[in-house]
Design a protein around this motif. Structure first.
Motif, PDB file in Angstrom:
ATOM      1  N   LYS A   2      49.584  49.520  34.080  1.00 34.41           N
ATOM      2  CA  LYS A   2      49.172  48.187  33.671  1.00 34.41           C
ATOM      3  C   LYS A   2      50.172  47.629  32.663  1.00 34.41           C
ATOM      4  CE  LYS A   2      45.247  45.523  32.464  1.00 34.41           C
ATOM      5  NZ  LYS A   2      43.840  45.448  32.360  1.00 34.41           N
ATOM      6  N   VAL A   3      50.567  46.398  32.885  1.00 31.69           N
ATOM      7  CA  VAL A   3      51.542  45.731  32.026  1.00 31.69           C
ATOM      8  C   VAL A   3      50.803  44.858  31.022  1.00 31.69           C
ATOM      9  CG1 VAL A   3      53.488  44.135  31.999  1.00 31.69           C
ATOM     10  CG2 VAL A   3      53.232  45.732  33.887  1.00 31.69           C
ATOM     11  N   ARG A   4      51.288  44.866  29.796  1.00 32.04           N
ATOM     12  CA  ARG A   4      50.692  44.070  28.730  1.00 32.04           C
ATOM     13  C   ARG A   4      51.691  43.005  28.274  1.00 32.04           C
ATOM     14  NH1 ARG A   4      48.708  46.767  23.105  1.00 32.04           N
ATOM     15  NH2 ARG A   4      50.768  46.274  22.403  1.00 32.04           N
ATOM     16  N   PHE A   5      51.291  41.767  28.223  1.00 38.44           N
ATOM     17  CA  PHE A   5      52.123  40.664  27.762  1.00 38.44           C
ATOM     18  C   PHE A   5      51.683  40.287  26.352  1.00 38.44           C
ATOM     19  CE2 PHE A   5      52.203  40.303  32.333  1.00 38.44           C
ATOM     20  CZ  PHE A   5      53.538  40.013  32.595  1.00 38.44           C
ATOM     21  N   ILE A   6      52.655  40.179  25.461  1.00 40.22           N
ATOM     22  CA  ILE A   6      52.351  39.795  24.084  1.00 40.22           C
ATOM     23  C   ILE A   6      53.222  38.592  23.730  1.00 40.22           C
ATOM     24  CG2 ILE A   6      52.379  40.519  21.667  1.00 40.22           C
ATOM     25  CD1 ILE A   6      52.053  43.378  22.676  1.00 40.22           C
ATOM     26  N   ARG A   7      52.609  37.600  23.130  1.00 43.03           N
ATOM     27  CA  ARG A   7      53.309  36.379  22.733  1.00 43.03           C
ATOM     28  C   ARG A   7      53.324  36.293  21.215  1.00 43.03           C
ATOM     29  NH1 ARG A   7      50.639  31.049  22.317  1.00 43.03           N
ATOM     30  NH2 ARG A   7      52.285  29.586  21.828  1.00 43.03           N
ATOM     31  N   PHE A   8      54.537  36.112  20.652  1.00 44.62           N
ATOM     32  CA  PHE A   8      54.694  35.916  19.217  1.00 44.62           C
ATOM     33  C   PHE A   8      55.191  34.495  18.990  1.00 44.62           C
ATOM     34  CE2 PHE A   8      55.489  40.525  19.522  1.00 44.62           C
ATOM     35  CZ  PHE A   8      54.562  40.979  18.612  1.00 44.62           C
ATOM     36  N   VAL A   9      54.615  33.829  18.028  1.00 43.55           N
ATOM     37  CA  VAL A   9      55.085  32.504  17.628  1.00 43.55           C
ATOM     38  C   VAL A   9      55.411  32.578  16.147  1.00 43.55           C
ATOM     39  CG1 VAL A   9      54.534  30.060  17.411  1.00 43.55           C
ATOM     40  CG2 VAL A   9      53.686  31.360  19.374  1.00 43.55           C
ATOM     41  N   GLU A  10      56.648  32.236  15.819  1.00 46.55           N
ATOM     42  CA  GLU A  10      57.092  32.274  14.427  1.00 46.55           C
ATOM     43  C   GLU A  10      57.442  30.857  13.997  1.00 46.55           C
ATOM     44  OE1 GLU A  10      60.241  34.848  11.778  1.00 46.55           O
ATOM     45  OE2 GLU A  10      60.713  34.457  13.854  1.00 46.55           O
ATOM     46  N   GLU A  11      56.917  30.437  12.862  1.00 45.94           N
ATOM     47  CA  GLU A  11      57.223  29.121  12.329  1.00 45.94           C
ATOM     48  C   GLU A  11      58.249  29.271  11.219  1.00 45.94           C
ATOM     49  OE1 GLU A  11      53.523  27.414  11.136  1.00 45.94           O
ATOM     50  OE2 GLU A  11      52.915  26.988  13.197  1.00 45.94           O
ATOM     51  N   SER A  32      49.287  51.731  23.413  1.00 40.07           N
ATOM     52  CA  SER A  32      48.932  52.266  22.103  1.00 40.07           C
ATOM     53  C   SER A  32      49.763  51.680  20.968  1.00 40.07           C
ATOM     54  CB  SER A  32      49.095  53.790  22.113  1.00 40.07           C
ATOM     55  OG  SER A  32      50.451  54.133  22.327  1.00 40.07           O
ATOM     56  N   ILE A  33      50.847  50.999  21.270  1.00 43.50           N
ATOM     57  CA  ILE A  33      51.705  50.467  20.209  1.00 43.50           C
ATOM     58  C   ILE A  33      51.114  49.147  19.706  1.00 43.50           C
ATOM     59  CG2 ILE A  33      53.263  49.204  21.727  1.00 43.50           C
ATOM     60  CD1 ILE A  33      55.557  50.295  19.990  1.00 43.50           C
ATOM     61  N   CYS A  34      51.132  48.970  18.393  1.00 42.79           N
ATOM     62  CA  CYS A  34      50.526  47.768  17.826  1.00 42.79           C
ATOM     63  C   CYS A  34      51.534  46.612  17.827  1.00 42.79           C
ATOM     64  CB  CYS A  34      50.000  48.032  16.420  1.00 42.79           C
ATOM     65  SG  CYS A  34      51.262  48.308  15.192  1.00 42.79           S
ATOM     66  N   ALA A  35      51.028  45.406  17.699  1.00 44.67           N
ATOM     67  CA  ALA A  35      51.856  44.206  17.765  1.00 44.67           C
ATOM     68  C   ALA A  35      52.859  44.147  16.612  1.00 44.67           C
ATOM     69  CB  ALA A  35      50.976  42.964  17.756  1.00 44.67           C
ATOM     70  N   GLU A  36      52.475  44.611  15.436  1.00 45.73           N
ATOM     71  CA  GLU A  36      53.386  44.589  14.283  1.00 45.73           C
ATOM     72  C   GLU A  36      54.604  45.470  14.532  1.00 45.73           C
ATOM     73  OE1 GLU A  36      53.427  45.643   9.516  1.00 45.73           O
ATOM     74  OE2 GLU A  36      51.519  45.623  10.597  1.00 45.73           O
ATOM     75  N   THR A  37      54.395  46.636  15.129  1.00 38.76           N
ATOM     76  CA  THR A  37      55.505  47.532  15.447  1.00 38.76           C
ATOM     77  C   THR A  37      56.433  46.888  16.473  1.00 38.76           C
ATOM     78  OG1 THR A  37      54.098  49.434  14.993  1.00 38.76           O
ATOM     79  CG2 THR A  37      56.097  49.841  16.259  1.00 38.76           C
ATOM     80  N   LEU A  38      55.853  46.237  17.465  1.00 37.23           N
ATOM     81  CA  LEU A  38      56.674  45.540  18.457  1.00 37.23           C
ATOM     82  C   LEU A  38      57.508  44.435  17.813  1.00 37.23           C
ATOM     83  CD1 LEU A  38      54.197  45.279  21.436  1.00 37.23           C
ATOM     84  CD2 LEU A  38      56.292  46.609  21.365  1.00 37.23           C
ATOM     85  N   TRP A  39      56.917  43.716  16.874  1.00 43.26           N
ATOM     86  CA  TRP A  39      57.639  42.658  16.170  1.00 43.26           C
ATOM     87  C   TRP A  39      58.829  43.235  15.400  1.00 43.26           C
ATOM     88  CZ3 TRP A  39      58.285  37.764  16.535  1.00 43.26           C
ATOM     89  CH2 TRP A  39      58.785  37.024  15.479  1.00 43.26           C
ATOM     90  N   LYS A  40      58.623  44.373  14.746  1.00 36.34           N
ATOM     91  CA  LYS A  40      59.718  45.025  14.017  1.00 36.34           C
ATOM     92  C   LYS A  40      60.822  45.481  14.972  1.00 36.34           C
ATOM     93  CE  LYS A  40      56.905  46.607  10.156  1.00 36.34           C
ATOM     94  NZ  LYS A  40      56.320  47.763   9.465  1.00 36.34           N
TER      95      LYS A  40
END
Length: 130
Positions: A2-11, A32-40
């Motif tokens: 299963k593929v997970r799509f994550i969208r980040f918006v930075e202002e 299992s990886i959190c969004a903050e880790t992906l952002w880093k």
């Protein structure tokens, strides 16, 4: 899988308080990886892109590879990375206050090349008379 799509918006706000939005999409199969880790990870990847690959492309003229065998390309890239790392090691370990003085690395390299041309006894083929 299963593929997970994550969208980040930075202002981002500039000096005049104008707001600009940047949107980044990530596709991952790791749940299992959190969004903050992906952002880093994204930001570290751009650090690598902007520093290492940009340096190799612009300063080392590595935008075109003249070799076609995988072994030759790998050897050339390896030598260029070794040379790049040795140059960075010289700058940050041997030039006192390199970070604070805002020297341009290309200027230091040009100065070193100019100094080498002044030394006539080091076996430079330019100075050998035929």
């Amino acid at each position: 899988m299963k593929v997970r799509f994550i969208r980040f918006v930075e202002e981002i706000y500039d000096v005049e308080d104008k707001k600009e939005s940047k949107e980044v999409w990530i596709v991952t199969t790791n749940k299992s990886i959190c969004a903050e880790t992906l952002w880093k990870i994204i930001h570290k990847r751009w650090d690598i892109e902007n520093n290492v690959f940009h340096q190799l492309k612009t300063e080392c003229h590595f935008d075109h590879c003249y070799l076609h065998s995988p072994t030759g390309i790998e050897a050339t890239v390896g030598f260029m990375i070794i040379a790049f790392n040795l140059t960075q090691l010289y700058f940050f370990r041997n030039i006192r206050g390199f970070r604070k003085k805002d020297f341009l690395q290309i200027d230091i390299i040009e100065d070193l090349k100019d100094e080498m041309l002044l030394i006539k006894d080091w076996g430079n083929p330019i100075f050998n008379s035929a």
